[in-house]
Motif scaffolding. Structure first.
Motif: not given
Lengths: 255, 301
Positions: A1-4, A8, A98-99
């Protein structure tokens, strides 16, 4: 799972900084100012001399680094716009969507901008130094990097410019408006020192103001109450305090 | 699924959102309707964590947006005002967003193609028309392939072809089981796109029901009757306790009875009818009816 994650967000901020023509242009202008004045001032000095001009104790170093006085504005303004540009255009909404924790954005912006300005500012100062000294060498008044304090003063220009960029960025994050941030930066750098100088305590307070304190690291012999690194430390403290306040407000205010 | 519980937002003395509670369910397109100043945009900004609620809470799949570890994969948002730096190309705008989540360049190219921006992807967004800007905003929202979409006025500035495109896109995304929450002040557009409606006025929920129910309740069907003996028919129907309006001589507009009943009453009374038809109120009428008292900026006639 991609995460912030921090790497990045940093990659994203690198893309943002380098994908704007205005930021590339500002950086090139800053580089051009430092190198250009590093050539112009020594050349004007040398060509105005006649035979038997004074050479003892001549500050050949400071005269090759005078471009930093202009470049500090370019870096400070660019630093402010790295953040205020996002507020002005509304792209801050995309960024914070996004963040949503927001602070990683501030620290990544600061880190990316610090590294960029430090590399560019140092490069510009070193080029200016060598170009200028080559001109002074024709009259045998040139300094070498190995001379006392010279290396510290030349590299100090890069540090000073990066700190000024960070001060602009901090003011931008705090005020969120380009005009307000640039006006405040100009007042801090140019107006406040004049007013302080007019007060009875001017001579005591003056050296502790951000620009004067920070410039000590670029000078062979700072002379005032602050040492070269001590003065730079004072400038860093101003920057850190401003950033801390901006960070405190960033997570609390509506975007 | 989006859940708002007693969501309130005050700016100083002004209350923009006043105790909203609603649930947006997956699998259907939910329209979020209200006149200007009703609190739609503020509510959507609170959903994606840009504004903090004064009181109450809003969650996406049970989690507050700010606590999502990878928000773009859960919620895609298009916010009303442009959220794009005009000096940056569409590709770089999307790339910068993608990089925060480790989303690949291939996916960036994919969403650019999906919204039809390939020819201008490398041009500065400042040169874009409003419609192209909207498409870029929708591309940003779709970037993380999220299960929930929050779109503020997505058809704004789109041409008829673009409106048709987004309507089809939203329906397809909903049929895939996603939660689609779309705000609009274009009632007619919502009638075609939304299955469910949440109507707000002055920061409060005025209606939360299916689009069909909304139209039926807020502005019931009216039967139009044209007759040379309109006055007699009117007399005969008055006893039924219905509302009878009349715009022009010989025409009645009757609310509360079906065409069948009216036809039978007319026959019993020996009244000739030239026309007997049901007129369905448009969503526009229904909306105007419902929000009449809660319009923020009303034109003085």
């Amino acid at each position: 799972m991609t995460a912030v994650t921090y790497p990045r967000v940093i990659a994203s901020e690198i893309t943002k900084l380098h994908s704007l023509r205005s930021s590339r242009l500002s950086m090139l202008i800053a580089l051009g100012l430092v190198v250009g004045l590093g050539v112009l001032v020594p050349w004007m000095s040398v060509t105005s001399w006649r035979n038997g001009s004074p050479t003892v104790g001549y500050d050949a170093v400071g005269r090759t680094l005078s471009g930093i006085y202009l470049a500090q504005i370019a870096f400070g303004v660019l630093g402010a716009m790295v953040i205020t540009g996002e507020y002005a255009t509304g792209s801050i909404r995309s960024t914070f969507a996004a963040v949503p924790r927001r602070l990683p954005v501030l620290w990544s912006k600061l880190g990316v901008f610090l590294v960029s300005t430090l590399v560019l500012g140092t490069l510009a100062s070193v080029i200016a130094f060598f170009c200028g000294q080559a001109i002074f060498a024709t009259k045998d008044v040139d300094a070498a990097l190995g001379d006392p304090h010279v290396l510290r003063a030349v590299l100090g220009c890069g540090l000073f410019l990066a700190a000024m960029g960070a001060l602009g960025l901090a003011l931008g994050a705090l005020l969120r408006n380009t005009a307000a941030a640039i006006t405040t930066l100009s007042m801090v750098l140019f107006v406040v020192p004049i007013i302080v100088d007019l007060t009875p305590k001017g001579e005591e307070i003056g050296p502790y103001l951000p620009s004067a304190a920070g410039l000590t690291i670029t000078q062979l012999d700072p002379g005032g109450p602050l040492s070269a690194w001590g003065g730079f430390g004072v400038l860093c403290a101003y920057v850190a305090a401003t950033i801390a306040l901006a960070a405190f407000l960033l997570v609390r205010r509506d975007a | 699924m989006i859940e708002a519980i007693d969501l309130t937002k005050r700016y100083g003395a002004k209350t923009a959102v006043d105790g909203l509670s609603f649930t947006v369910r997956p699998g259907v397109v939910t329209g979020f309707l209200g006149p200007n100043g009703a609190g739609k945009s503020t509510t959507m900004r609170m959903i994606v964590g840009l504004d903090a609620p004064t009181t109450g809470a809003v969650t996406v799949d049970g989690t507050r947006y700010r606590e999502l570890p990878a928000p773009l994969h859960r919620v895609g948002a298009l916010l009303e005002a442009r959220s794009i730096h005009p000096g940056r190309s569409a590709f770089n705008h999307l790339l910068a967003l993608a990089q925060t989540h480790g989303i690949t360049r291939a996916r960036v190219d994919e969403v650019i193609e999906l919204v039809g921006l390939q020819p201008v992807a490398r041009k500065r967004a400042g040169t874009f028309s409003l419609g192209m800007g909207q498409r870029l905003g929708i591309a940003s929202a779709l970037l993380g392939d999220p299960d929930t979409l929050v779109l503020d006025e997505p058809v704004n500035g789109l041409d008829p072809e673009g409106i048709h495109w987004i309507r089809t896109l939203l329906r397809r995304l909903a049929s895939e089981g996603r939660t689609i929450f779309v705000s609009s002040h274009l009632m007619s557009e919502m009638a075609l796109t939304a299955d469910h409606l949440i109507v707000v006025g002055r920061g409060r929920v005025l209606a939360d029901c299916s689009t069909a129910d909304f139209i039926a309740q807020a502005a019931p069907a009216v039967v139009r009757v044209r007759s040379p003996h309109a006055a007699r028919l009117s007399e005969a129907l008055r006893a039924e306790g219905v509302t009878i309006g009349s715009d022009e001589p010989g025409v009645l507009e009757i609310a509360g009875l079906t065409t069948d009943v009216i036809g039978e009453r007319a026959a019993a009374a020996g009244v000739t009818l030239h026309e007997l038809s049901t007129r369905h109120a448009s969503l526009e009428d229904a909306f105007m009816e419902l929000t009449r008292d809660s319009v923020e900026y009303e034109a003085v006639a």
